[in-house]
Enzyme design. Structure first.
Site, PDB file in Angstrom:
ATOM      1  N   HIS A 187       0.833  -1.204   0.000  1.00 48.48           N
ATOM      2  CA  HIS A 187       0.000   0.000   0.000  1.00 48.48           C
ATOM      3  C   HIS A 187       0.865   1.251   0.000  1.00 48.48           C
ATOM      4  CE1 HIS A 187      -2.670   3.012   2.116  1.00 48.48           C
ATOM      5  NE2 HIS A 187      -3.298   2.749   0.992  1.00 48.48           N
ATOM      6  N   ASP A 193      -4.836   3.434  -4.979  1.00 50.18           N
ATOM      7  CA  ASP A 193      -4.996   3.902  -3.603  1.00 50.18           C
ATOM      8  C   ASP A 193      -6.263   4.736  -3.469  1.00 50.18           C
ATOM      9  OD1 ASP A 193      -4.642   4.843  -0.987  1.00 50.18           O
ATOM     10  OD2 ASP A 193      -2.485   5.127  -1.263  1.00 50.18           O
ATOM     11  N   TYR A 237       9.909  14.006 -11.399  1.00 51.10           N
ATOM     12  CA  TYR A 237      11.194  13.310 -11.341  1.00 51.10           C
ATOM     13  C   TYR A 237      11.584  13.001  -9.897  1.00 51.10           C
ATOM     14  CZ  TYR A 237      12.186  14.358 -16.292  1.00 51.10           C
ATOM     15  OH  TYR A 237      12.153  14.427 -17.659  1.00 51.10           O
TER      16      TYR A 237
END
Length: 144
Positions: free
Chosen positions: A22, A66, A116
């Site tokens: 998770h 999620d 990034y």
């Protein structure tokens, strides 16, 4: 062989998806994404010859997003002044809408350099041959 597993999901990729927990993040990078340098602390999986959309669609058949965050799917924002069109984002919207009841509301956008930075903390990065620009996708794993 397994039943009902999209054939594009290699044994290596399936193993990584199973290992993730998770809140772990997975990046599907386009052909220009610096997967190896971003993934120095991640698992880098090569998916040469494949595009981001086909991988996204296959992954979301087995990967829960999620539900505890507003945007479990994030795209890299286009740099201001960059005259790039992003029609692939419409495709992503359709794919995510099929996989998540929030639809396109599950998709957020992250500024390029922040993307990034977050990619450097990803559990895994998939390097594809996608030629569309700004076609990078970051997924955050949920629970089942």
């Amino acid at each position: 062989m397994l039943k009902n597993i999209p054939k594009i999901l290699s044994p290596e990729l399936l193993k990584v998806l199973c290992e993730m927990g998770h809140s772990d993040r997975l990046v599907i990078g386009d052909g220009n994404f610096p997967a190896e340098s971003m993934g120095k602390n991640a698992i880098v999986i090569r998916a040469d010859g494949h595009g981001t959309a086909e991988l996204l669609e296959a992954i979301l058949k087995v990967f829960p997003l999620d539900t505890y965050v507003e945007h479990p799917v994030n795209l890299m924002e286009v740099m201001p002044g960059d005259p790039v069109e992003t029609p692939i984002w419409d495709t992503y919207g359709k794919i995510v809408s099929e996989a998540d009841e929030r639809g396109e509301k599950a998709i957020g956008h992250i500024e390029r350099f922040a993307f990034y930075d977050q990619a450097k903390t990803a559990y895994a990065i998939i390097a594809t041959s996608e030629s569309a620009l700004y076609a990078n996708v970051m997924l955050q794993k949920g629970v089942i």
